[in-house]
Design a protein around this motif. Structure first.
Motif, mmCIF file in Angstrom:
data_model
loop_
_atom_site.group_PDB
_atom_site.id
_atom_site.type_symbol
_atom_site.label_atom_id
_atom_site.label_comp_id
_atom_site.label_asym_id
_atom_site.label_seq_id
_atom_site.Cartn_x
_atom_site.Cartn_y
_atom_site.Cartn_z
ATOM 1 N N ALA A 105 0.820 -1.210 0.000
ATOM 2 C CA ALA A 105 0.000 0.000 0.000
ATOM 3 C C ALA A 105 0.854 1.260 0.000
ATOM 4 O O ALA A 105 0.453 2.295 -0.534
ATOM 5 C CB ALA A 105 -0.922 -0.008 1.217
ATOM 6 N N MET A 106 2.057 1.161 0.589
ATOM 7 C CA MET A 106 2.963 2.312 0.635
ATOM 8 C C MET A 106 3.839 2.398 -0.614
ATOM 9 O O MET A 106 4.779 3.182 -0.654
ATOM 10 C CB MET A 106 3.840 2.211 1.885
ATOM 11 N N GLU A 107 3.511 1.574 -1.606
ATOM 12 C CA GLU A 107 4.225 1.556 -2.891
ATOM 13 C C GLU A 107 5.699 1.205 -2.718
ATOM 14 O O GLU A 107 6.587 1.817 -3.311
ATOM 15 C CB GLU A 107 4.052 2.904 -3.614
ATOM 16 N N GLN A 108 5.933 0.196 -1.885
ATOM 17 C CA GLN A 108 7.273 -0.358 -1.703
ATOM 18 C C GLN A 108 7.214 -1.853 -2.018
ATOM 19 O O GLN A 108 7.395 -2.701 -1.142
ATOM 20 C CB GLN A 108 7.755 -0.123 -0.270
ATOM 21 N N PRO A 109 6.924 -2.199 -3.280
ATOM 22 C CA PRO A 109 6.670 -3.606 -3.629
ATOM 23 C C PRO A 109 7.848 -4.542 -3.387
ATOM 24 O O PRO A 109 7.644 -5.694 -3.008
ATOM 25 C CB PRO A 109 6.298 -3.534 -5.114
ATOM 26 N N GLU A 110 9.060 -4.091 -3.601
ATOM 27 C CA GLU A 110 10.193 -4.992 -3.411
ATOM 28 C C GLU A 110 10.314 -5.437 -1.958
ATOM 29 O O GLU A 110 10.552 -6.621 -1.678
ATOM 30 C CB GLU A 110 11.487 -4.322 -3.889
ATOM 31 N N GLU A 111 10.140 -4.506 -1.038
ATOM 32 C CA GLU A 111 10.185 -4.861 0.376
ATOM 33 C C GLU A 111 8.970 -5.710 0.757
ATOM 34 O O GLU A 111 9.069 -6.628 1.577
ATOM 35 C CB GLU A 111 10.232 -3.592 1.241
ATOM 36 N N ALA A 112 7.839 -5.408 0.151
ATOM 37 C CA ALA A 112 6.625 -6.193 0.407
ATOM 38 C C ALA A 112 6.824 -7.639 -0.034
ATOM 39 O O ALA A 112 6.432 -8.575 0.668
ATOM 40 C CB ALA A 112 5.432 -5.572 -0.319
ATOM 41 N N ILE A 113 7.420 -7.830 -1.180
ATOM 42 C CA ILE A 113 7.656 -9.174 -1.708
ATOM 43 C C ILE A 113 8.550 -9.967 -0.762
ATOM 44 O O ILE A 113 8.288 -11.145 -0.468
ATOM 45 C CB ILE A 113 8.283 -9.095 -3.113
ATOM 46 N N LYS A 114 9.589 -9.332 -0.247
ATOM 47 C CA LYS A 114 10.483 -10.014 0.694
ATOM 48 C C LYS A 114 9.725 -10.474 1.940
ATOM 49 O O LYS A 114 9.900 -11.592 2.419
ATOM 50 C CB LYS A 114 11.627 -9.088 1.092
ATOM 51 N N ALA A 115 8.890 -9.583 2.450
ATOM 52 C CA ALA A 115 8.133 -9.915 3.659
ATOM 53 C C ALA A 115 7.157 -11.060 3.398
ATOM 54 O O ALA A 115 7.050 -12.000 4.199
ATOM 55 C CB ALA A 115 7.377 -8.684 4.161
ATOM 56 N N LEU A 116 6.457 -10.996 2.281
ATOM 57 C CA LEU A 116 5.447 -12.009 1.985
ATOM 58 C C LEU A 116 6.072 -13.363 1.661
ATOM 59 O O LEU A 116 5.522 -14.414 2.013
ATOM 60 C CB LEU A 116 4.562 -11.530 0.834
ATOM 61 N N GLU A 117 7.206 -13.351 0.990
ATOM 62 C CA GLU A 117 7.877 -14.618 0.701
ATOM 63 C C GLU A 117 8.347 -15.289 1.988
ATOM 64 O O GLU A 117 8.298 -16.515 2.111
ATOM 65 C CB GLU A 117 9.041 -14.389 -0.262
ATOM 66 N N ARG A 118 8.772 -14.501 2.947
ATOM 67 C CA ARG A 118 9.148 -15.079 4.247
ATOM 68 C C ARG A 118 7.920 -15.576 4.993
ATOM 69 O O ARG A 118 7.955 -16.617 5.648
ATOM 70 C CB ARG A 118 9.887 -14.037 5.084
ATOM 71 N N ALA A 119 6.819 -14.831 4.885
ATOM 72 C CA ALA A 119 5.589 -15.223 5.577
ATOM 73 C C ALA A 119 5.095 -16.588 5.103
ATOM 74 O O ALA A 119 4.539 -17.356 5.890
ATOM 75 C CB ALA A 119 4.503 -14.171 5.352
ATOM 76 N N ARG A 120 5.313 -16.910 3.849
ATOM 77 C CA ARG A 120 4.861 -18.186 3.293
ATOM 78 C C ARG A 120 5.484 -19.377 4.016
ATOM 79 O O ARG A 120 4.910 -20.470 4.035
ATOM 80 C CB ARG A 120 5.193 -18.289 1.802
ATOM 81 N N THR A 121 6.641 -19.177 4.594
ATOM 82 C CA THR A 121 7.392 -20.290 5.196
ATOM 83 C C THR A 121 7.117 -20.461 6.688
ATOM 84 O O THR A 121 7.617 -21.408 7.292
ATOM 85 C CB THR A 121 8.904 -20.079 5.010
#
Length: 364
Positions: A294-310
């Protein structure tokens, strides 16, 4: 205030929470992230999804069974319950454990099959856990019921929760479920904020910390986020794993509300604290990924979400949907397609998340 607290758990010691079932977009028990269907009486139909994530406060007497329930190990719980029922077909704990395993695992095709046993338990030897489990089954059935069956299922859900609370006033899952029913159901289906307050007030004398969680939900239903945060900030869960999980999910619901209100700084603060306090659970990174997108920081968002998956609980959250959106924001359409297709294919989903994922796939 939240900013002055060393942790969201209300304690300085590091938390070692057991896994629980986070609610959908309003973090269940329930529950937070309500899977609201856009149809009449949908709030009554979706009550149970909120109450599922309600941390399992020793609903089952068998400690191992309770751990399986808390850890989302429904196959193990189902097998153990079925094994006991072979020799003890009227065992209320086993009948309830089987029903809860079926509900939590989303095995809707098995719901009708567990009702007769629970009804027998209630008729022969009334137990709070059997009423609670039957209420959960009715609530799950309401999720996919026709508009004509919905009122009856909503009434049955409420009736079973009331009976469970009457038989065991300290069964917090049942009291929480009843409170959520009153808050979520329309008045025509029995909803009532005043009754929710009464149910919460009854917990104050013997379960004061749990009562704060109930008052949080009441304040949240009225969108009084200041009062809601005040209640959460005062909760002292101690070593009660169930209450720790409730507190975690409630903070997540509050963080989600701030995302929806576009108060991204506050939401980020909450989810970063959740990540710190519950490092083994996915909810903090999942929420942080939503905030960063939402804050238009997709690269950091992707890192967080990929970690959340695990992490624990990641399989109960629409992580791949949010990951797909973050990848689209980065204009990585091939990777976004993979994430969205994985979400559509591999997990039971909130219809709103599912519809949006399908829409995005069609647009890629």
């Amino acid at each position: 205030m939240y900013e002055s607290r060393p942790s969201l758990s209300g304690a300085v010691f590091p938390c070692q929470p057991s896994p629980a079932q986070p609610l959908g977009p309003i973090p269940h028990r329930f529950a937070w992230r309500l899977h609201v269907l856009q149809r009449p009486l949908s709030t009554a139909a979706t009550l149970i999804l909120l109450s599922t994530s309600l941390c399992q406060a020793q609903t089952l007497k068998d400690a191992q069974w309770q751990r399986w329930l808390d850890a989302n190990k429904y196959a193990e719980l189902e097998r153990a319950a079925q094994e006991r029922l072979k020799s003890q077909p009227d065992d209320g704990q086993a009948l309830s454990a089987l029903a809860l395993a079926v509900v939590e695992a989303g095995q809707n095709g098995k719901l009708d099959g567990v009702i007769p046993g629970l009804q027998t338990c209630i008729d022969k030897n009334p137990q709070a856990v059997c009423h609670y489990a039957l209420g959960r089954v009715y609530g799950q059935q309401a999720m996919t019921a026709s508009v004509f069956k919905l009122p009856g299922l909503a009434s049955n859900t409420k009736e079973q929760f009331i009976k469970a609370v009457e038989l065991d006033p300290l069964m917090f899952d049942a009291r929480n479920g009843l409170t959520q029913f009153y808050l979520l159901a329309p008045s025509i289906a029995g909803g009532s904020v005043s009754k929710a307050r009464e149910v919460a007030a009854e917990a104050q004398a013997k379960q004061p910390e749990h009562a704060r969680i109930l008052r949080f939900h009441i304040a949240a239903s009225e969108r009084d986020w200041t009062a809601a945060e005040k209640e959460l900030s005062a909760v002292k869960p101690g070593d009660d794993k169930g209450l720790q999980n409730e507190l975690r999910d409630a903070w997540s619901r509050l963080g989600t509300a701030h995302i929806e209100g576009k108060n991204f700084a506050k939401a980020r603060q909450i989810f970063e604290a959740l990540q710190r306090d519950y490092p083994s659970h996915a909810i903090g990174l999942y929420g942080l990924g939503r905030v960063l997108t939402a804050m238009e920081q997709p690269e950091e968002a992707i890192k967080a979400l990929e970690r959340a998956r695990t992490l624990e609980g990641g399989d109960r959250l629409p992580v791949d949907h949010r990951l797909g959106l973050a990848l689209l924001a980065k204009d990585d359409k091939p990777a976004a397609r993979v994430a969205l297709e994985r979400f559509v294919a591999n997990k039971p989903a909130n219809p709103r998340n599912l519809d949006d994922a399908k829409k995005k796939l069609a647009e890629i």
